[in-house]
Design a protein around this motif. Structure first.
Motif, PDB file in Angstrom:
ATOM      1  N   SER A  35       0.835  -1.204   0.000  1.00 15.29           N
ATOM      2  CA  SER A  35       0.000   0.000   0.000  1.00 15.29           C
ATOM      3  C   SER A  35       0.867   1.249   0.000  1.00 15.29           C
ATOM      4  O   SER A  35       1.899   1.311   0.654  1.00 15.29           O
ATOM      5  CB  SER A  35      -0.888  -0.001   1.258  1.00 15.29           C
ATOM      6  N   ALA A  36       0.417   2.257  -0.760  1.00 19.79           N
ATOM      7  CA  ALA A  36       1.130   3.533  -0.785  1.00 19.79           C
ATOM      8  C   ALA A  36       0.658   4.445   0.345  1.00 19.79           C
ATOM      9  O   ALA A  36       1.159   5.557   0.499  1.00 19.79           O
ATOM     10  CB  ALA A  36       0.920   4.220  -2.132  1.00 19.79           C
ATOM     11  N   LEU A  37      -0.315   3.976   1.100  1.00 24.75           N
ATOM     12  CA  LEU A  37      -0.877   4.810   2.173  1.00 24.75           C
ATOM     13  C   LEU A  37      -0.635   4.164   3.529  1.00 24.75           C
ATOM     14  O   LEU A  37      -0.687   2.945   3.666  1.00 24.75           O
ATOM     15  CB  LEU A  37      -2.387   4.986   1.985  1.00 24.75           C
ATOM     16  N   ALA A  38      -0.388   5.005   4.516  1.00 24.07           N
ATOM     17  CA  ALA A  38      -0.274   4.520   5.883  1.00 24.07           C
ATOM     18  C   ALA A  38      -1.034   5.482   6.788  1.00 24.07           C
ATOM     19  O   ALA A  38      -0.836   6.701   6.710  1.00 24.07           O
ATOM     20  CB  ALA A  38       1.189   4.441   6.301  1.00 24.07           C
ATOM     21  N   ILE A  39      -1.915   4.944   7.595  1.00 26.13           N
ATOM     22  CA  ILE A  39      -2.617   5.795   8.562  1.00 26.13           C
ATOM     23  C   ILE A  39      -1.648   6.063   9.714  1.00 26.13           C
ATOM     24  O   ILE A  39      -1.136   5.127  10.333  1.00 26.13           O
ATOM     25  CB  ILE A  39      -3.896   5.112   9.064  1.00 26.13           C
ATOM     26  N   THR A  40      -1.386   7.336   9.975  1.00 26.05           N
ATOM     27  CA  THR A  40      -0.391   7.662  10.991  1.00 26.05           C
ATOM     28  C   THR A  40      -1.008   8.170  12.284  1.00 26.05           C
ATOM     29  O   THR A  40      -0.348   8.194  13.312  1.00 26.05           O
ATOM     30  CB  THR A  40       0.604   8.715  10.454  1.00 26.05           C
ATOM     31  N   SER A  41      -2.262   8.589  12.229  1.00 24.71           N
ATOM     32  CA  SER A  41      -2.936   8.940  13.477  1.00 24.71           C
ATOM     33  C   SER A  41      -4.443   8.897  13.292  1.00 24.71           C
ATOM     34  O   SER A  41      -4.949   9.020  12.176  1.00 24.71           O
ATOM     35  CB  SER A  41      -2.516  10.333  13.959  1.00 24.71           C
ATOM     36  N   MET A  42      -5.132   8.685  14.396  1.00 23.73           N
ATOM     37  CA  MET A  42      -6.592   8.743  14.401  1.00 23.73           C
ATOM     38  C   MET A  42      -7.005   9.433  15.691  1.00 23.73           C
ATOM     39  O   MET A  42      -6.449   9.157  16.745  1.00 23.73           O
ATOM     40  CB  MET A  42      -7.189   7.341  14.325  1.00 23.73           C
ATOM     41  N   TYR A  43      -7.951  10.345  15.563  1.00 27.52           N
ATOM     42  CA  TYR A  43      -8.378  11.094  16.749  1.00 27.52           C
ATOM     43  C   TYR A  43      -9.814  11.552  16.547  1.00 27.52           C
ATOM     44  O   TYR A  43     -10.327  11.583  15.421  1.00 27.52           O
ATOM     45  CB  TYR A  43      -7.469  12.310  16.959  1.00 27.52           C
TER      46      TYR A  43
END
Ligand SMILES: Cc1cc2nc3c(=O)[nH]c(=O)nc-3n(C[C@H](O)[C@H](O)[C@H](O)COP(=O)(O)OP(=O)(O)OC[C@H]3O[C@@H](n4cnc5c(N)ncnc54)[C@H](O)[C@@H]3O)c2cc1C
Ligand SMILES: Nc1ncnc2c1ncn2[C@@H]1O[C@H](COP(=O)(O)O)[C@@H](O)[C@H]1O
Lengths: 262, 315
Positions: free
Chosen positions: A221-229
Motif C-alpha cells: 500500500s502507498a498509504l499509511a494511517i499515521t494517526s486517528m483522533y
C-alpha cells in the motif's frame, strides 16, 4: 452472463468508543455488510431472477470473520463466494490499488461480464475501488448508478448516474463493465429462513495471495494511517441536559423564542 | 513535478463551485511544494470557463475543447495528456460524483497513489492527508508514498478562489479513443407535492426512526410546530417518503430558519444540504454523532421519548 459482486464487511463504531493506536478498539466495532454492497447484491440477484445472469459470485477481501457477512449475501441469493486474505493485509491499510490488484486476479479466474460494487465503503469511504478496477481490467465503467437496465442481447447497460442536486445523467455503458451502485437502486431483500439454510451449504472459497498467483509486493500500500483522533468540535452547541420531559420543555422554550409553534 | 494540476468541473453550461475550491486547495499544495498551479478546463463552453477560472494564483489554464458535458473518457485522456505536457506531479480534483468517475481511473492508469475526500493536507517533503473515517466520527492522517499523487478534495472545506489571475490560456488537442460509455441525456428528479426548500421550519427524520409506522411520530411533531417534514436519504431509499423530501447532496439544499434533525447522524452528504439553516437542532442518542458538530442546540436522547414530550408541549 456472469456477475461478480464486490462485497465488503464494514465496521461501525459504537456510540462509546476508544481509539487504540491508529484505529478504533476492536471491541468497540460492530461489523456488517456494507450498505451500498447490499444494493449491489440485490441488483445481481435480480438479474439472475430475470434470467439475464447465470451466476452471481461475490468477492471479499477480508479475514475469516467476514464469512458471517458473506453468508448474508449468499442467503440473499448469490451463488458462491470468494474470500481473499493474507498475512500481507494484516495490520496495514490496503489502498485502492492493492485491493484492485487482488480483485483483478479474481476477475481473471472468474471472467465475469459485469462487476457490481458499492459507491463507497461506509467505514473508510474512499469511493474509488470500482472505477479503479475498471481501468485496470479494461472494462467500461459508470460510478454512482441509481437505475440499471441490462440489455444482454446488445451487451449494454442503460444506467442513470445520480449527480448532485437531483439531476441524473443517462448513460449507455457497453459490457463488460464495472458499475458502482448507489443506495435506492432497488429494495434489498431480507434473507429468508430458507435462504439462510441454503447459504450454509454454499461455498466460500478462501484464498490467499499465493493461490491467486500474487505476492505481498503486489498488494503493497502507498498509504499509511499515521494517526486517528476524535475531531475537535468547532460547535458551540447548547447541549440540553436532563430527562425526556425536561429536555423537551427546554427545547419548546427555544422554539417558541424563535416563533415556532407559537 | 512540484506543479499541481487542478481539474475543474461544470455541468449544463455552468462551472460548479467545487472548481474554485479545488483551485484554492491546489494553490495551497503548489505553494507548499514550490510549484506552479495548472487548471484544466475540459469540455463545455471552454473559453468562458477559462476566463472565469482565471483567479488569483492560477499560473496556467489548459483548455480541451471536446464535447459539451462531462465524459470520463475525455477527462481521463485529457488529464493524461496534461500530465505528459506539464510538470504537474499531483492532480487535484473535486470529490464529486463526476470526480469519482474519473479520478480513480487516472490514478490507476498512471500508477499514482490515490487519496479521496481530503479535508486537509500538509506537505513537508511528503504528503500527509487528513480525512474522516467511520461516518465522520474520527479523523485520520494518512501518509502518502512518493512525490506524485491524485487527490480529491471534499466540497466546502476550502474557500473558493477569488480575484483575477494572469494565467496563460492555451488550447490542447487530445487524441480520443472511441468510448464504450455514452451520455444520452439528463433527467431532473423531484417535483411533487411540496418544495422543502420553501419551508421556514423543517422537521427532518433519519434512520433512527427505525420503522415506517413510526413516521407518524415525526409527522405529529411537524403538525404541532406548523413545520414541513423532510428526511435523510435512507428514509427516501426505503420508499417511506418521496424523493422531493430528501435533504442533501443528491436531494435538496435547504436553508430554513429552524432545522430539527431527528435520528440523523449528520453524514457529509446530508450536511451539504442543510448546513446553511439558521438554527439547527439535533435529537440523537449518540453523543458522538457528527450532527452535533453543526447543531446550535442538541438533545442527546431517545427520539421515541423526547419527540412525544415535545408534541405534548405544543398540543
Ligand atoms: C454520493 C452520495 C450521495 C448521498 N446523498 C445523500 C443525500 O442527499 N442526503 C442524505 O441524507 N444522505 C445522502 N447520502 C448518504 C449518507 O452518506 C448517509 O448514509 C445518510 O445521510 C445517513 O442517513 P441517517 O443519518 O438517517 O442514517 P444513519 O447514519 O444510520 O444515522 C441514524 C442516526 O440515528 C441515531 N438514532 C438511532 N436510534 C435513535 C433513537 N431512538 N433516538 C435518536 N436517535 C437515534 C443514531 O445514533 C444515528 O446517528 C449520500 C451518500 C453518497 C455516497
Ligand atoms: N475489502 C474489500 N473487499 C471486497 N470489496 C471491496 C473491499 N473494499 C471495497 N470494496 C468494494 O468497493 C466498493 C467501494 O469501496 P471504497 O472504494 O473502499 O469506498 C465497496 O462498496 C465494495 O463493493
Amino acid at each position: 452472463m456472469k456477475v461478480l459482486v464486490t462485497v465488503k464487511e464494514v465496521a461501525e463504531a459504537d456510540d462509546d468508543f476508544a481509539i487504540e493506536g491508529t484505529d478504533i478498539a476492536e471491541s468497540d466495532l460492530e461489523y456488517d455488510l456494507n450498505e451500498w454492497d447490499d444494493y449491489a447484491v440485490e441488483a445481481a440477484v435480480q438479474l439472475a431472477e430475470a434470467g439475464i445472469a447465470d451466476e452471481v459470485v461475490t468477492v471479499t477481501i477480508g479475514p475469516e470473520r467476514a464469512d458471517e457477512t458473506i453468508r448474508m449475501a449468499l442467503a440473499k441469493g448469490a451463488d458462491r463466494a470468494v474470500r481473499v486474505w493474507d498475512d500481507a493485509f494484516e495490520g496495514g491499510f490496503a489502498d485502492v490499488a492493492a485491493k484492485v490488484s487482488t480483485i483483478e486476479a479474481v476477475v481473471e479466474a472468474e471472467d465475469p461480464d459485469l462487476v457490481l460494487g458499492g459507491v463507497q465503503a461506509a467505514d473508510t469511504g474512499f469511493g474509488a475501488t470500482g472505477v479503479a478496477l475498471a481501468e485496470r481490467i479494461g472494462f467500461e465503467h459508470a460510478a454512482v448508478v441509481n437505475d440499471l437496465e441490462v440489455d444482454a442481447d446488445a451487451d449494454v447497460a442503460h444506467v442513470h448516474r445520480e449527480l448532485e442536486g437531483g439531476v441524473e445523467e443517462l448513460t449507455d455503458v457497453d459490457l463488460p463493465a464495472v458499475l458502482t451502485v448507489q443506495t435506492g437502486l432497488n429494495e434489498p431483500r431480507y434473507a429468508s429462513l430458507r435462504g439462510i439454510r441454503q447459504a450454509q451449504r454454499k461455498e466460500i472459497d478462501a484464498k490467499d495471495l499465493a493461490d491467486l498467483g500474487l505476492t505481498a509486493e503486489d498488494v503493497e500500500s502507498a498509504l499509511a494511517i499515521t494517526s486517528m483522533y476524535e475531531p475537535e468540535s468547532e460547535s458551540d452547541a447548547e447541549i440540553i441536559e436532563g430527562g425526556a420531559s425536561e429536555t423537551a420543555g427546554r427545547l419548546a422554550e427555544v422554539l417558541r423564542d424563535k416563533g415556532v409553534g407559537a | 513535478m512540484s506543479d499541481v494540476l487542478v481539474v475543474s468541473e461544470h455541468r449544463r453550461g455552468e462551472l460548479r463551485d467545487a472548481s474554485y475550491e479545488a483551485i484554492t486547495a491546489g494553490r495551497e499544495l503548489a505553494d507548499a511544494r514550490g510549484g506552479d498551479l495548472h487548471v484544466a478546463v475540459i469540455g463545455g463552453d471552454v473559453d468562458r470557463f477559462a476566463e472565469d477560472l482565471n483567479r488569483e494564483g492560477v499560473d496556467a489554464i489548459h483548455v480541451v475543447d471536446d464535447g459539451e458535458e462531462f465524459d470520463h473518457n475525455v477527462y481521463q485522456a485529457a488529464i493524461a495528456a496534461l500530465l505528459d505536457r506539464t510538470d504537474a506531479g499531483t492532480v487535484v480534483a473535486p470529490n464529486s460524483v463526476n470526480g469519482l468517475d474519473y479520478a480513480p481511473a487516472v490514478a490507476e492508469d498512471r500508477s499514482l497513489p490515490l487519496v479521496t475526500d481530503a479535508i486537509g493536507f500538509e506537505y513537508d517533503g511528503g504528503l500527509t492527508v487528513t480525512r474522516e473515517m467511520y461516518g465522520s466520527k474520527v479523523e485520520t492522517t494518512v501518509d502518502v508514498d512518493g512525490d506524485r499523487h491524485v487527490l480529491t478534495v471534499r466540497g466546502g472545506e476550502w474557500a473558493p478562489a477569488e480575484g483575477v489571475g494572469d494565467a496563460a490560456i492555451e488550447s490542447v488537442d487530445v487524441d480520443l479513443l472511441e468510448s464504450g460509455a455514452r451520455v444520452t441525456g439528463f433527467e431532473e428528479v423531484g417535483g411533487g407535492d411540496v418544495d422543502i426548500a420553501d419551508a421556514d421550519v423543517l422537521v427532518s427524520v433519519g434512520r433512527g426512526i427505525e420503522e415506517e409506522e413510526n413516521l407518524e411520530l415525526v409527522e405529529e411533531l411537524a403538525d404541532a410546530l406548523g413545520a414541513t417534514l423532510s428526511a435523510s436519504r435512507p428514509i427516501v431509499d426505503n420508499g417511506w417518503l418521496p424523493k422531493n423530501r430528501q435533504v442533501g447532496q443528491s436531494g435538496k439544499v435547504v436553508t430554513p430558519d429552524v432545522y430539527i434533525a431527528v435520528g440523523i447522524s449528520g453524514a457529509v452528504q446530508h450536511v451539504a444540504g442543510m448546513k446553511g439553516s439558521d438554527t439547527i437542532i439535533a435529537i440523537n442518542t449518540d453523543p458522538n454523532a457528527p450532527i452535533f458538530d453543526i447543531a446550535d442546540y442538541g438533545i442527546v436522547g431517545d427520539l421515541f421519548e423526547v419527540v412525544p414530550e415535545l408534541v405534548d408541549e405544543f398540543a
